[in-house]
Design an enzyme around this catalytic site. Structure first.
Site, PDB file in Angstrom:
ATOM      1  CB  SER A  32      -0.962  -0.050   1.190  1.00 19.02           C
ATOM      2  OG  SER A  32      -2.011   0.863   1.047  1.00 19.02           O
ATOM      3  CG  ASP A  77      -6.672  -3.897  -3.685  1.00 16.87           C
ATOM      4  OD1 ASP A  77      -7.270  -2.971  -3.120  1.00 16.87           O
ATOM      5  OD2 ASP A  77      -5.504  -4.217  -3.418  1.00 16.87           O
ATOM      6  CG  HIS A  88      -5.492  -2.835  -0.009  1.00 16.91           C
ATOM      7  ND1 HIS A  88      -4.871  -2.436  -1.163  1.00 16.91           N
ATOM      8  CD2 HIS A  88      -4.907  -2.121   0.986  1.00 16.91           C
ATOM      9  CE1 HIS A  88      -3.955  -1.524  -0.891  1.00 16.91           C
ATOM     10  NE2 HIS A  88      -3.958  -1.320   0.410  1.00 16.91           N
TER      11      HIS A  88
END
Length: 402
Positions: A172, A342, A375
């Protein structure tokens, strides 16, 4: 597109923030360190280190020098790996599953010398040589400073300790800061290879359930609501504000991991419970604003002070400088993995990133797509070892042999 971007960023920032709203305020574990609480009890050696940045922040770093099966007489020289978390979490987020499923411990068991980074402002990195966290000056930074100070300090420290080039894993925000660093030529002389999981260099296509109301209530008001200081998701002002968002009709603040990150396929409920006891962590409000700017403008730039005179004072120009990802050295070994579910690292945004890497050496770029992944699966998925981590290890080992 700008409205969509601002909506999605707001949801992104609320990913961990709102967990305290729906599950009640949780007390953090004792602050005796990640080694004691999450590594040594599984039979691994672990060392607590401190790294001081050039702008005075004292960062906590954990070193796992070897796996459980490795004795002190091992003759092989272990490759160092730095593991960098995302926003609103800390290094603990890599260690929430059983040890055979946690990336740092898997890497250690596979012969790597593992270093877990903790960004400034998180629970174990709330120190400075002269500033106190109660002072707004302590929080006067955005992810620009993570690029300019935190990552270089940790890389320099690990390189000094090991005298070897370094492998890197980011998730991320840990991918965004790495890519920005590489584009400016930072770290590349000390870097062996990099694995970027759920990359968020571009964020224009994120789309989540809380987007509309969050965009109207959060992003545009962030500086006036909280000022340019600490953004503490567990603090009363932020907590009260977020509870007001959850009161809107049609907003479901219970299953937030699904609502905000996509339909994660592979999270155990017990891991999610531990996650909610440990996170979220503080960051700076300025960092949140910078991320919002990154989304809305569709390009990667340094922090925009909006006022031309402020930008001129900081950058010598009315506009902030751009991080040009096409400047990343074409022979830098990169592994990129992204998921089909995601909601934050959308496949279209990842394709935009790959377009910037279209001249990258073919044998130095490996791209993995996992249709079922969202994610959080990349950090907490019970099968991430089989789907992702083994591929990362194979990629790292391949660079050793080339």
């Amino acid at each position: 597109m700008a409205l969509q971007g601002s909506m999605s960023f707001a949801a992104f920032t609320l990913f961990l923030v709102l967990t305290t709203v729906s599950h009640g305020r949780n007390i953090n574990p004792p602050v005796y360190g990640i080694c004691s609480s999450s590594v040594i009890l599984h039979g691994y050696k672990c060392q607590e280190h401190e790294v001081t940045t050039n702008d005075g922040y004292i960062l906590s770093v954990q070193r796992i020098p070897e796996g459980r099966a490795n004795g002190s007489g091992s003759r092989t020289r272990k490759q160092p790996v730095i593991i960098q978390h995302g926003v609103l979490v800390d290094g603990m987020t890599w260690l929430l599953n059983p040890p055979e499923q946690d990336l740092p411990l898997i890497l250690a068991d596979n012969g790597f010398d593992v270093w877990i980074a903790n960004s400034r402002g998180t629970r174990f990195s709330r120190r400075h040589i002269s500033l106190d966290p109660s002072s707004p000056a302590f929080w006067n930074w955005s992810w620009d400073e993570l690029v300019s100070y935190d990552l270089p300090a940790i890389f320099n420290y690990v390189f000094t300790q090991t005298q070897q080039k370094i492998n890197y894993v980011g998730h991320s925000l840990g991918t965004l800061t790495a890519l920005a660093s590489f584009s400016e030529g930072k770290l590349v002389n000390q870097l062996k290879s990099a694995a970027l999981l759920s990359p968020i260099a571009y964020l224009s296509h994120m789309n989540t359930a809380l987007g509309v109301i969050a965009a109207k209530s959060f992003v545009g008001e962030v500086t006036t609501l909280f000022g340019l200081a600490e953004f503490n998701p567990k603090g009363l002002p932020v907590d009260a504000f977020l509870k007001s968002l959850c009161a809107y009709p049609g907003i479901d603040c219970y299953d937030l991991i699904t609502e905000l990150t996509g339909k994660n396929c592979c999270l155990n409920s017990s891991t999610v419970d531990i996650f909610l006891r440990n996170e979220p962590q503080s960051t700076s409000t300025k960092n949140m604003v910078h991320l919002a700017q990154t989304v809305r403008r569709g390009v990667l730039t340094k922090f925009n002070y909006v006022r031309p005179d402020y930008n001129i004072m900081h950058y010598g120009d009315v506009f902030p400088p751009i991080y040009n990802l096409s400047n990343i050295p074409h022979d830098l070994p990169l592994f990129i993995s992204y998921g089909g579910r995601d909601a934050l690292s959308d496949a279209r945004d990842v394709q935009n990133l790959l377009d910037n890497l279209k001249f990258h050496d073919v044998d130095k770029l490996s791209v993995q797509f996992i249709k079922e992944y969202a994610h959080a699966d990349y950090v907490m998925g019970f099968n991430a070892k089989d789907f992702v981590y083994n591929a990362v290890i194979s990629f790292f080992n391949h660079q050793v042999n080339t």
